[in-house]
Scaffold this active site. Structure first.
Site, PDB file in Angstrom:
ATOM      1  N   ASP A 197       0.835  -1.193   0.000  1.00  0.00           N
ATOM      2  CA  ASP A 197       0.000   0.000   0.000  1.00  0.00           C
ATOM      3  C   ASP A 197       0.873   1.248   0.000  1.00  0.00           C
ATOM      4  O   ASP A 197       2.009   1.226   0.479  1.00  0.00           O
ATOM      5  CB  ASP A 197      -0.880   0.043   1.259  1.00  0.00           C
ATOM      6  CG  ASP A 197      -2.099  -0.858   1.148  1.00  0.00           C
ATOM      7  OD1 ASP A 197      -2.354  -1.366   0.044  1.00  0.00           O
ATOM      8  OD2 ASP A 197      -2.778  -1.052   2.171  1.00  0.00           O
ATOM      9  N   LYS A 219      -3.364   2.262  -3.282  1.00  0.00           N
ATOM     10  CA  LYS A 219      -4.609   2.609  -2.588  1.00  0.00           C
ATOM     11  C   LYS A 219      -4.527   4.039  -2.052  1.00  0.00           C
ATOM     12  O   LYS A 219      -4.456   4.301  -0.854  1.00  0.00           O
ATOM     13  CB  LYS A 219      -4.890   1.610  -1.470  1.00  0.00           C
ATOM     14  CG  LYS A 219      -5.053   0.188  -1.972  1.00  0.00           C
ATOM     15  CD  LYS A 219      -5.590  -0.729  -0.914  1.00  0.00           C
ATOM     16  CE  LYS A 219      -7.067  -0.492  -0.706  1.00  0.00           C
ATOM     17  NZ  LYS A 219      -7.674  -1.473   0.223  1.00  0.00           N
TER      18      LYS A 219
END
Length: 407
Positions: A197, A219
């Site tokens: 992430d 993300k």
């Protein structure tokens, strides 16, 4: 004549009697390892530290509340002689010698029949170091070896924590690479594939060997995102190909991190999953910024909520009216773009508009920013200062008692 080296050996003490003489700090340090080894520990001492007394109260050891008596070492497999009485230690050492009991002596290593090495553990590996009678050097060597095993800088090709074809959901902490757990860092060093992430500790990716495939989950809050289904598919595909996969997430995998969704998807495919908790930004970011989420006489509780949808949104599962009635600390994650609506809802439901608020952007990193305001002013202040995600919002009187900065 040069000092002869000790012969290294690993004692298997499970179910075997071990006698500890003395209840001071030396015994307190050694007892946990003896208990972990499964030894049947009998401690003999008229007085003990509070920690040792707690061990006796919980049944981890037995405690004879008296001084040493000749014959106490009979049938013992191992003894730790650590009383504050040199004469008693001398007599006990002589008994150990006669009874062929290996004994460590805290006050005179030269009179002992055994020495305690500096030991450390790294998931299945025990490191024990002896450098004669120099315990500081032993500890330094031990620490260097353990640190190398834990962070992957010391190669141990015969040891791999997880089998190939598995996935580890690793919480990377709030962003500072030094705040990932030891186990998380070790798993990264052993990975074949890392699905990362943006909010994870990105600097750690630079340390990975060239053969490691890094997949950017991208993300980014309210922006380009790799669909959760695609993330699940990537984890499953690489694991089924026999690779060791690490899913590197920001904070903790199960605190607004969709970690359970990924674990469920992997379990449905029969793929082994290891979950490594991470330091949640909800407590670590305020702490580094100098704000305690609880403080004696100020806040006896703290509540963590998601602010990714506004209070008046039908999708919201948060009871904002109930939160407004609480007197403790409120920590809001993913709430920067909704902070005006969140503050308005809290004030409307009874929270004082003068309640202190701190908004900490990119906490624990080199680009950390902190904005201080109140519930009545925070919406305008965030817009005016251009605060953007990721940010942690702390609401409550603890903001006013904090240090201002912890960096």
């Amino acid at each position: 004549m040069p000092e002869l080296p000790a012969y290294p050996v690993g004692l298997r003490l499970a179910g075997r009697r071990v006698v500890v003489l003395g209840g001071g700090t030396v015994a307190q340090r050694r007892l946990p390892s003896l208990i972990a080894a499964g030894a049947v520990v009998e401690l003999i001492s008229p007085e003990v530290t509070a920690t040792i007394e707690a061990m006796a109260d919980t049944g981890e050891i037995s405690w004879a509340r008296r001084g040493y008596r000749p014959g106490d070492l009979a049938d013992a497999w191992y003894a730790l002689i650590a009383t504050s009485d040199p004469a008693a230690n001398e007599v006990a050492s002589a008994e150990a010698e006669r009874s062929r009991v290996w004994a460590v002596r805290s006050d005179d290593a030269t009179a002992a029949t055994a020495w305690t090495p500096a030991t450390g553990h790294s998931e299945g590996v025990t490191v024990a170091v002896l450098t004669g009678q120099d315990p500081r050097r032993s500890a330094a060597v031990r620490d260097a070896v353990i640190e190398g095993l834990r962070d992957g800088t010391l190669a141990a090709p015969a040891f791999r924590e997880r089998a190939s074809g598995s996935v580890a959901l690793v919480g990377g902490g709030p962003g500072d690479p030094d705040l990932i757990t030891v186990r998380g860092r070790r798993l990264l060093a052993a990975a074949d594939v890392v699905v990362a992430d943006r909010l994870g500790p990105r600097e750690l990716l630079d340390e990975l060997p060239p053969h490691v495939e890094v997949i950017d989950a991208a993300k980014i809050p309210y922006g380009r995102a790799m669909a959760q289904e695609a993330i699940n598919e990537a984890l499953i595909r690489h694991a089924k190909a026999g690779r060791a996969v690490v899913r590197l997430k920001g904070g903790d995998p199960y605190v607004f991190g969709r970690g359970m969704e990924e674990a469920q998807a992997l379990a449905a495919e029969g793929i082994p999953v290891t979950v490594v908790p991470g330091i949640s930004s909800s407590i670590s970011v305020p702490a580094v910024a100098g704000i305690p989420v609880t403080h004696r006489g100020v806040a006896h509780e703290f509540t963590v909520v998601s602010g990714h949808v506004a209070p008046d949104d039908s999708r919201s599962l948060v009871d904002w009216a109930a939160l407004a009635r609480l007197r403790g600390t409120l920590v809001v994650l993913m709430g920067v773009e909704r902070i005006a609506a969140i503050a308005k809802a809290l004030v409307e439901h009874g929270r004082d508009g003068g309640t202190p608020v701190a908004v900490i952007q990119e906490g624990t990193t080199a680009t950390e920013r902190r904005l201080d305001a109140t519930l009545a002013t925070v919406g305008d202040a965030v817009a005016r200062e251009g605060i953007r995600p990721p940010a942690v919002i702390v609401i409550g009187d603890v903001v006013a008692v904090g240090l201002g900065t912890g960096r």
